[in-house]
Each structure stands twice: as C-alpha cells, then as structure tokens.
Design an enzyme around this catalytic site. Structure first.
Site, PDB file in Angstrom:
ATOM      1  N   ARG A  23      17.239  60.923  -9.541  1.00  0.00           N
ATOM      2  CA  ARG A  23      16.678  59.455  -9.947  1.00  0.00           C
ATOM      3  C   ARG A  23      15.517  59.394 -10.951  1.00  0.00           C
ATOM      4  NH1 ARG A  23      13.964  57.469  -4.798  1.00  0.00           N
ATOM      5  NH2 ARG A  23      13.723  59.650  -4.602  1.00  0.00           N
ATOM      6  N   GLN A  46     -13.594  56.922 -19.194  1.00  0.00           N
ATOM      7  CA  GLN A  46     -12.970  56.394 -20.056  1.00  0.00           C
ATOM      8  C   GLN A  46     -11.588  56.986 -20.235  1.00  0.00           C
ATOM      9  OE1 GLN A  46     -14.804  55.983 -23.934  1.00  0.00           O
ATOM     10  NE2 GLN A  46     -13.348  55.756 -25.114  1.00  0.00           N
ATOM     11  N   ASN A  48      -8.089  57.403 -22.699  1.00  0.00           N
ATOM     12  CA  ASN A  48      -7.611  56.944 -24.147  1.00  0.00           C
ATOM     13  C   ASN A  48      -6.163  57.395 -24.322  1.00  0.00           C
ATOM     14  OD1 ASN A  48     -10.096  56.450 -25.112  1.00  0.00           O
ATOM     15  ND2 ASN A  48     -10.610  58.352 -25.223  1.00  0.00           N
ATOM     16  N   ARG A  58      -4.879  66.083 -34.929  1.00  0.00           N
ATOM     17  CA  ARG A  58      -6.172  65.259 -34.691  1.00  0.00           C
ATOM     18  C   ARG A  58      -7.297  66.208 -34.428  1.00  0.00           C
ATOM     19  NH1 ARG A  58      -5.175  59.726 -34.963  1.00  0.00           N
ATOM     20  NH2 ARG A  58      -3.074  59.076 -34.737  1.00  0.00           N
ATOM     21  N   HIS A  61     -12.767  67.694 -32.925  1.00  0.00           N
ATOM     22  CA  HIS A  61     -13.794  66.806 -32.582  1.00  0.00           C
ATOM     23  C   HIS A  61     -14.576  67.171 -31.268  1.00  0.00           C
ATOM     24  CE1 HIS A  61     -10.654  63.629 -34.428  1.00  0.00           C
ATOM     25  NE2 HIS A  61     -11.398  64.232 -35.244  1.00  0.00           N
ATOM     26  N   LYS A  70     -13.034  66.604 -21.139  1.00  0.00           N
ATOM     27  CA  LYS A  70     -11.444  65.758 -21.195  1.00  0.00           C
ATOM     28  C   LYS A  70     -10.421  66.498 -20.701  1.00  0.00           C
ATOM     29  CE  LYS A  70     -12.737  64.529 -26.045  1.00  0.00           C
ATOM     30  NZ  LYS A  70     -12.371  64.633 -27.635  1.00  0.00           N
ATOM     31  N   HIS A 117     -12.282  69.721 -29.729  1.00  0.00           N
ATOM     32  CA  HIS A 117     -10.608  69.512 -29.267  1.00  0.00           C
ATOM     33  C   HIS A 117     -10.175  68.992 -30.271  1.00  0.00           C
ATOM     34  CE1 HIS A 117      -7.384  67.094 -27.643  1.00  0.00           C
ATOM     35  NE2 HIS A 117      -7.210  68.169 -27.093  1.00  0.00           N
ATOM     36  N   TYR A 130      -5.854  61.061 -22.474  1.00  0.00           N
ATOM     37  CA  TYR A 130      -7.035  61.829 -22.272  1.00  0.00           C
ATOM     38  C   TYR A 130      -8.004  61.050 -21.128  1.00  0.00           C
ATOM     39  CZ  TYR A 130      -8.720  60.919 -27.011  1.00  0.00           C
ATOM     40  OH  TYR A 130      -9.035  60.257 -28.065  1.00  0.00           O
ATOM     41  N   LYS A 165     -11.694  61.427 -42.621  1.00  0.00           N
ATOM     42  CA  LYS A 165     -12.780  62.218 -41.943  1.00  0.00           C
ATOM     43  C   LYS A 165     -12.634  63.712 -41.242  1.00  0.00           C
ATOM     44  CE  LYS A 165     -13.407  61.080 -37.648  1.00  0.00           C
ATOM     45  NZ  LYS A 165     -13.791  60.583 -36.208  1.00  0.00           N
ATOM     46  N   ASP A 166     -11.445  64.027 -40.969  1.00  0.00           N
ATOM     47  CA  ASP A 166     -11.019  65.212 -40.581  1.00  0.00           C
ATOM     48  C   ASP A 166     -10.839  66.160 -41.666  1.00  0.00           C
ATOM     49  OD1 ASP A 166     -11.157  64.247 -37.839  1.00  0.00           O
ATOM     50  OD2 ASP A 166      -9.202  64.215 -37.704  1.00  0.00           O
TER      51      ASP A 166
END
Length: 183
Positions: A23, A46, A48, A58, A61, A70, A117, A130, A165-166
């Site tokens: 299943r 939090q 995300n 990404r 950071h 995280k 990360h 995360y 930005k990255d």
C-alpha cells in the site's frame, strides 16, 4: 532509527525506520524524546519547506547571532547536502561533510548551530523540508560562497542556479561574525 556520526561528529546522519507494504509506507519523521536521546536537542521552533529545480544551489547559509540547528530531509527528489563547520576555534573549522538526501533513501541530516548549510538539487526538482531550533532572522543571516577554493566542496554542478545574494557571498576567511566554538 539508525544514527551515524559523520566525519565531523557533531553532524549526524539519521535513517528513520520505514514500515512498508504493497500500500505504501509509514515513517516517523520526528519524535522529540527519541531525537533528544540521540543528541538532537530541541525545541524546534520553525519548519520550512522549499521546492527547487535541478541545478539549484541554495547556500551556504548560517545565522550569527541566533544560530540555527537544522534537521533536514528531502520529501521528493534528491539533493547533495553539505554542512560546513564555521565555528571559530573549532578543531574542525572549515571542514565539511556531504551526503545525498532523497525521497528514496528517506535519510535526515542533523546540522548543529554554528554550521553553515547548503544543498544542490540533483534530480529534476526537489522538495526540501527542515526543522529549525531558532527563528529565521534575516538581519543575522550570513553566507559563505558556494565555490570557496579553501573549502573545495565538490558540488555536482559547475554552473549552479544561484540567488544574487549567494553568488556574492564572501569566502569563509572573509566572512564577518563567525560563531565561536564552545567545546
């Protein structure tokens, strides 16, 4: 749940138990007491969720102050996931670990506070989830450039899709406001 410390022992690879049959499957993605018992403290404040196209990178950071731990996992697709120790004074400062996380292997990665990360999507797209131990605070977000030659991370793409930005992030050696190692 199988827990494996990686080359930087503070970073943990988790393989939750998966119960499957014809299943589908069931797995517990988080259980506060079980995760605390293996060294992943809470509370998580939090969650995300992001979706990214193939070749998107990404990161890399971190937040300082208000460092975030995280717990990351891929819900659909696959990523090359990287954690970099950016804690000034740490015996593993500037070292990194990488793993593939995918919806097929269902693994999770615990990235403690004080680590940067980043991830790169290696499937057509990836849905990434995360849990964070501190709220996102844009004024404390910091970055390290993805292709820092001092880190020499072997990303699976040579020309990733990046945010402006990255693309403009500094090298680790030039990054301001690095967290302090508390041993």
């Amino acid at each position: 749940m199988k827990v494996t410390p990686l080359e930087i022992p503070d970073v943990l690879l988790l393989e939750p138990k998966v119960f499957g049959d014809d299943r589908g499957f069931f797995m517990e993605m988080f259980h506060a007491a079980r995760y605390a018992a293996v060294g992943i403290p809470g509370p998580f404040v939090q969650d995300n969720y992001s979706r990214s196209a193939k070749g998107t990178l990404r990161g890399v950071h971190f937040q300082e102050p208000q460092a975030q731990g995280k717990l990351v996992q891929v819900l659909a697709g696959a990523v090359y996931d990287v954690a970099v120790d950016v804690r000034r004074g740490s015996p593993t400062f500037g070292q990194w670990v990488a793993v593939e996380l995918s919806s097929d292997n269902r693994r999770q990665l615990w990235i403690p506070p004080g680590f940067a990360h980043g991830f790169c999507v290696v499937s057509d797209s990836a849905d990434f989830h995360y849990k964070c131990t501190a709220l996102y605070a844009p004024e404390t977000e910091r970055s390290v450039v993805w292709n820092d030659p001092d880190l020499a991370i072997p990303w699976p793409v040579s020309e990733p899709l990046l945010s402006p930005k990255d693309a403009q992030a500094p090298r680790l050696r030039d990054a301001p406001l690095l967290p302090e190692y508390v041993g």
